[in-house]
Design a protein around this motif. Structure first.
Motif, PDB file in Angstrom:
ATOM      1  N   TYR A 267       0.810  -1.211   0.000  1.00  0.00           N
ATOM      2  CA  TYR A 267       0.000   0.000   0.000  1.00  0.00           C
ATOM      3  C   TYR A 267       0.847   1.267   0.000  1.00  0.00           C
ATOM      4  CZ  TYR A 267      -3.221  -3.662   1.315  1.00  0.00           C
ATOM      5  OH  TYR A 267      -3.935  -4.838   1.335  1.00  0.00           O
ATOM      6  N   ASP A 268       2.164   1.124   0.197  1.00  0.00           N
ATOM      7  CA  ASP A 268       3.067   2.273   0.116  1.00  0.00           C
ATOM      8  C   ASP A 268       3.562   2.512  -1.306  1.00  0.00           C
ATOM      9  OD1 ASP A 268       2.919   2.806   2.837  1.00  0.00           O
ATOM     10  OD2 ASP A 268       4.562   1.432   3.327  1.00  0.00           O
ATOM     11  N   ILE A 269       3.286   1.565  -2.203  1.00  0.00           N
ATOM     12  CA  ILE A 269       3.719   1.706  -3.595  1.00  0.00           C
ATOM     13  C   ILE A 269       2.774   2.660  -4.330  1.00  0.00           C
ATOM     14  CG2 ILE A 269       4.045   0.503  -5.787  1.00  0.00           C
ATOM     15  CD1 ILE A 269       6.209  -0.156  -3.765  1.00  0.00           C
ATOM     16  N   LYS A 270       3.369   3.670  -4.971  1.00  0.00           N
ATOM     17  CA  LYS A 270       2.555   4.671  -5.672  1.00  0.00           C
ATOM     18  C   LYS A 270       2.337   4.328  -7.140  1.00  0.00           C
ATOM     19  CE  LYS A 270       2.287   7.175  -1.986  1.00  0.00           C
ATOM     20  NZ  LYS A 270       1.005   7.177  -1.226  1.00  0.00           N
ATOM     21  N   LYS A 271       3.324   3.637  -7.757  1.00  0.00           N
ATOM     22  CA  LYS A 271       3.184   3.237  -9.153  1.00  0.00           C
ATOM     23  C   LYS A 271       3.807   1.861  -9.348  1.00  0.00           C
ATOM     24  CE  LYS A 271       1.312   7.076 -10.540  1.00  0.00           C
ATOM     25  NZ  LYS A 271      -0.140   7.088 -10.828  1.00  0.00           N
ATOM     26  N   VAL A 272       3.161   1.084 -10.217  1.00  0.00           N
ATOM     27  CA  VAL A 272       3.720  -0.194 -10.650  1.00  0.00           C
ATOM     28  C   VAL A 272       3.964  -0.093 -12.152  1.00  0.00           C
ATOM     29  CG1 VAL A 272       3.336  -2.660 -10.920  1.00  0.00           C
ATOM     30  CG2 VAL A 272       2.538  -1.492  -8.843  1.00  0.00           C
ATOM     31  N   LEU A 273       5.226  -0.148 -12.536  1.00  0.00           N
ATOM     32  CA  LEU A 273       5.590  -0.111 -13.950  1.00  0.00           C
ATOM     33  C   LEU A 273       5.929  -1.536 -14.367  1.00  0.00           C
ATOM     34  CD1 LEU A 273       5.684   2.876 -13.183  1.00  0.00           C
ATOM     35  CD2 LEU A 273       7.684   3.128 -14.646  1.00  0.00           C
ATOM     36  N   ILE A 274       4.955  -2.190 -14.968  1.00  0.00           N
ATOM     37  CA  ILE A 274       5.103  -3.590 -15.324  1.00  0.00           C
ATOM     38  C   ILE A 274       5.312  -3.724 -16.829  1.00  0.00           C
ATOM     39  CG2 ILE A 274       2.628  -4.007 -15.681  1.00  0.00           C
ATOM     40  CD1 ILE A 274       3.044  -6.721 -14.190  1.00  0.00           C
ATOM     41  N   HIS A 275       6.034  -4.761 -17.224  1.00  0.00           N
ATOM     42  CA  HIS A 275       6.262  -5.023 -18.639  1.00  0.00           C
ATOM     43  C   HIS A 275       4.942  -5.044 -19.400  1.00  0.00           C
ATOM     44  CE1 HIS A 275       7.271  -6.851 -22.377  1.00  0.00           C
ATOM     45  NE2 HIS A 275       6.887  -8.063 -22.046  1.00  0.00           N
ATOM     46  N   GLN A 276       4.858  -4.261 -20.456  1.00  0.00           N
ATOM     47  CA  GLN A 276       3.629  -4.142 -21.235  1.00  0.00           C
ATOM     48  C   GLN A 276       3.524  -5.333 -22.189  1.00  0.00           C
ATOM     49  OE1 GLN A 276       1.624  -0.809 -20.654  1.00  0.00           O
ATOM     50  NE2 GLN A 276       2.774  -1.620 -18.932  1.00  0.00           N
ATOM     51  N   ALA A 277       3.096  -6.462 -21.652  1.00  0.00           N
ATOM     52  CA  ALA A 277       3.067  -7.710 -22.408  1.00  0.00           C
ATOM     53  C   ALA A 277       1.715  -7.963 -23.039  1.00  0.00           C
ATOM     54  CB  ALA A 277       3.436  -8.879 -21.501  1.00  0.00           C
ATOM     55  N   ASN A 278       0.677  -7.721 -22.277  1.00  0.00           N
ATOM     56  CA  ASN A 278      -0.691  -8.059 -22.665  1.00  0.00           C
ATOM     57  C   ASN A 278      -1.585  -7.374 -21.641  1.00  0.00           C
ATOM     58  OD1 ASN A 278      -3.208  -9.516 -22.313  1.00  0.00           O
ATOM     59  ND2 ASN A 278      -2.404 -11.139 -23.614  1.00  0.00           N
ATOM     60  N   GLY A 279      -2.456  -6.502 -22.103  1.00  0.00           N
ATOM     61  CA  GLY A 279      -3.248  -5.706 -21.173  1.00  0.00           C
ATOM     62  C   GLY A 279      -4.051  -6.538 -20.192  1.00  0.00           C
ATOM     63  N   LYS A 280      -4.726  -7.563 -20.693  1.00  0.00           N
ATOM     64  CA  LYS A 280      -5.542  -8.415 -19.838  1.00  0.00           C
ATOM     65  C   LYS A 280      -4.676  -9.166 -18.830  1.00  0.00           C
ATOM     66  CE  LYS A 280      -8.964 -12.169 -20.068  1.00  0.00           C
ATOM     67  NZ  LYS A 280      -9.687 -13.092 -20.984  1.00  0.00           N
ATOM     68  N   MET A 281      -3.516  -9.662 -19.279  1.00  0.00           N
ATOM     69  CA  MET A 281      -2.639 -10.418 -18.396  1.00  0.00           C
ATOM     70  C   MET A 281      -2.046  -9.533 -17.304  1.00  0.00           C
ATOM     71  SD  MET A 281       0.683 -12.785 -19.338  1.00  0.00           S
ATOM     72  CE  MET A 281       1.925 -11.479 -19.369  1.00  0.00           C
ATOM     73  N   ASP A 282      -1.610  -8.328 -17.671  1.00  0.00           N
ATOM     74  CA  ASP A 282      -1.028  -7.431 -16.673  1.00  0.00           C
ATOM     75  C   ASP A 282      -2.044  -7.070 -15.596  1.00  0.00           C
ATOM     76  OD1 ASP A 282       1.367  -7.506 -17.994  1.00  0.00           O
ATOM     77  OD2 ASP A 282       1.194  -5.517 -18.890  1.00  0.00           O
ATOM     78  N   THR A 283      -3.274  -6.833 -16.003  1.00  0.00           N
ATOM     79  CA  THR A 283      -4.330  -6.530 -15.035  1.00  0.00           C
ATOM     80  C   THR A 283      -4.569  -7.721 -14.108  1.00  0.00           C
ATOM     81  OG1 THR A 283      -5.409  -4.970 -16.537  1.00  0.00           O
ATOM     82  CG2 THR A 283      -6.751  -5.892 -14.761  1.00  0.00           C
ATOM     83  N   ALA A 284      -4.606  -8.919 -14.690  1.00  0.00           N
ATOM     84  CA  ALA A 284      -4.830 -10.120 -13.879  1.00  0.00           C
ATOM     85  C   ALA A 284      -3.682 -10.350 -12.902  1.00  0.00           C
ATOM     86  CB  ALA A 284      -5.005 -11.335 -14.791  1.00  0.00           C
ATOM     87  N   ILE A 285      -2.457 -10.073 -13.337  1.00  0.00           N
ATOM     88  CA  ILE A 285      -1.298 -10.212 -12.442  1.00  0.00           C
ATOM     89  C   ILE A 285      -1.453  -9.289 -11.239  1.00  0.00           C
ATOM     90  CG2 ILE A 285       1.166  -9.664 -12.211  1.00  0.00           C
ATOM     91  CD1 ILE A 285       1.516 -10.712 -15.089  1.00  0.00           C
ATOM     92  N   MET A 286      -1.800  -8.031 -11.496  1.00  0.00           N
ATOM     93  CA  MET A 286      -1.916  -7.088 -10.390  1.00  0.00           C
ATOM     94  C   MET A 286      -3.068  -7.448  -9.464  1.00  0.00           C
ATOM     95  SD  MET A 286      -0.356  -4.715  -8.906  1.00  0.00           S
ATOM     96  CE  MET A 286       0.891  -5.019 -10.163  1.00  0.00           C
ATOM     97  N   GLN A 287      -4.136  -7.988 -10.013  1.00  0.00           N
ATOM     98  CA  GLN A 287      -5.235  -8.449  -9.164  1.00  0.00           C
ATOM     99  C   GLN A 287      -4.770  -9.576  -8.254  1.00  0.00           C
ATOM    100  OE1 GLN A 287      -8.125  -9.370 -12.217  1.00  0.00           O
ATOM    101  NE2 GLN A 287      -9.203  -7.428 -11.956  1.00  0.00           N
ATOM    102  N   ARG A 288      -3.942 -10.471  -8.784  1.00  0.00           N
ATOM    103  CA  ARG A 288      -3.402 -11.570  -7.977  1.00  0.00           C
ATOM    104  C   ARG A 288      -2.471 -11.041  -6.888  1.00  0.00           C
ATOM    105  NH1 ARG A 288      -3.535 -16.934 -10.009  1.00  0.00           N
ATOM    106  NH2 ARG A 288      -5.454 -17.161 -11.217  1.00  0.00           N
ATOM    107  N   VAL A 289      -1.693 -10.005  -7.206  1.00  0.00           N
ATOM    108  CA  VAL A 289      -0.815  -9.410  -6.190  1.00  0.00           C
ATOM    109  C   VAL A 289      -1.651  -8.893  -5.029  1.00  0.00           C
ATOM    110  CG1 VAL A 289       0.775  -7.513  -5.678  1.00  0.00           C
ATOM    111  CG2 VAL A 289       1.026  -8.798  -7.808  1.00  0.00           C
ATOM    112  N   PHE A 290      -2.719  -8.179  -5.327  1.00  0.00           N
ATOM    113  CA  PHE A 290      -3.560  -7.618  -4.272  1.00  0.00           C
ATOM    114  C   PHE A 290      -4.291  -8.704  -3.497  1.00  0.00           C
ATOM    115  CE2 PHE A 290      -2.428  -3.568  -5.777  1.00  0.00           C
ATOM    116  CZ  PHE A 290      -2.859  -2.619  -4.856  1.00  0.00           C
TER     117      PHE A 290
END
Length: 359
Positions: A267-290
């Protein structure tokens, strides 16, 4: 008490190719399945499904007279000129890429001399103590280059390092494979310095490689077109479904390991700059992180995305995204002094890495 030595990003640069390729560019392509059979859908349906899954509407390609080393040079030049740093003061130039230079109209990889040597020559850096080398590590190559630079800086072996991610994927993709629409070209660069401080720079990082079970998720192979099966050209090939499943299982864990190592709360992270591989996949990854932290959703502004307009340029996606935000070129996105941000990537190998960084 003497302050810790931290690796701090003091300059960024990027080069976004001028040639814009919209999805209509592929409307007359002949797409085949892996087994050589034509895909049993119209191209209109294929393009619509592709956009829904990847969020990519357009991508950038290098001009015919440009190569990967040219793009890397332009990104490096931007970093030097925008910061006023003298290239002769660099101790290392680390260039992440996957395929070297590939001249327009060919499929041949050119790796001698290294891209780092070529870029150093283009920059006209004469200092022989500026060591230039390449780093092939799949899409996470630029993030891994930053991790390597961090070791040089913290050890005292270097005071200033440049890390470049450059790729021209448009010349190594199979025009008869629908995955070719994912890939794009571009380059980004950062300069890191060793700074005596406790609250800035790289706080922690984590890298994992899962080669035994997953090395074949991204490979090289022949064209899917049956009539081209006898040709010797090889193209980048992806097992998209299994790669998606792999990323959702393993990337969130590596991100959490990096955060735990840095003793930083998500919750202290202000931005996540993730490899732009696939929009749907990146969103799903971040949902799994949370979900690892007991949350079902994450704020959309946390993870800036530019894949819809730039496509997947492999090692270039994270540094170009960083440069775009820091220079105020991405509407609604900013990184402020003191902000903790996260870099993360996943790609061929299969390799995953993450860096926790304080601006």
């Amino acid at each position: 008490m003497q302050a810790d030595i931290r690796s701090v990003i003091v300059a960024t640069g990027s080069y976004i190719p001028e040639v814009i390729i919209t999805s209509t560019h592929f409307i007359n392509h002949r797409f085949f399945e892996k087994n050589g059979n034509p895909i049993a859908k119209t191209n209109e349906v294929i393009l619509d499904q592709f956009k829904n899954i990847t969020e990519i509407e357009e991508r950038r390609y290098a001009k015919k007279d440009q190569n990967t080393s040219d793009l890397g040079f332009l990104a490096a030049k931007d970093a030097l000129e925008s910061s006023g740093i003298d290239g002769e003061t660099l101790d290392y130039i680390i260039v992440a890429h996957n395929f070297g230079d590939i001249a327009y109209g060919t499929n041949r990889v050119d790796l001698v001399p290294t891209l780092a040597a070529r870029i150093k020559q283009l920059l006209q850096i004469k200092n022989p103590d500026c060591v230039a080398y390449d780093l092939p590590f799949g899409c996470p190559g630029w993030v891994e280059g930053v991790i390597q630079a961090n070791y040089f800086l913290k050890s005292g072996d270097a005071k200033r390092c440049m890390v470049i991610g450059a790729e021209v994927l448009s010349r190594i993709t199979d025009p008869h494979d629908r995955d070719t629409m994912i890939y794009a070209d571009g380059a980004g660069a950062v300069i890191l310095e060793a700074v005596a401080a406790a609250d800035v720079g790289i706080l922690a990082h984590k890298t994992q490689s899962h080669a035994v079970d997953y090395a074949d998720l991204l490979t090289m192979g022949p064209s899917f077109a049956p009539e081209k099966g006898i040709e010797k050209d090889l193209f980048i090939k992806m097992n998209g479904r299994k790669l998606y499943e792999y990323a959702l299982v393993h990337v969130p864990q590596v991100i959490k390991m990096a955060l735990d190592k840095a003793n930083v709360c998500l919750y202290d992270i202000k931005k996540v700059l993730i490899h732009q591989a696939n929009g749907k996949m990146d969103t799903a990854i971040m949902q799994r992180v949370f979900k690892l932290y007991g949350e079902e959703e994450f704020p959309a502004e946390l993870m800036p995305m530019n894949i819809s307009h730039y496509g997947n340029s492999s090692v270039a996606t994270v540094p170009t995204l960083l440069d775009t935000i820091l220079k105020g070129k991405m509407e609604g996105q900013a990184i402020h002094p003191g902000d903790k941000i996260l870099f993360a990537s996943v790609g061929a190998g299969m390799n995953i890495n993450a860096i926790v960084y304080q601006n």
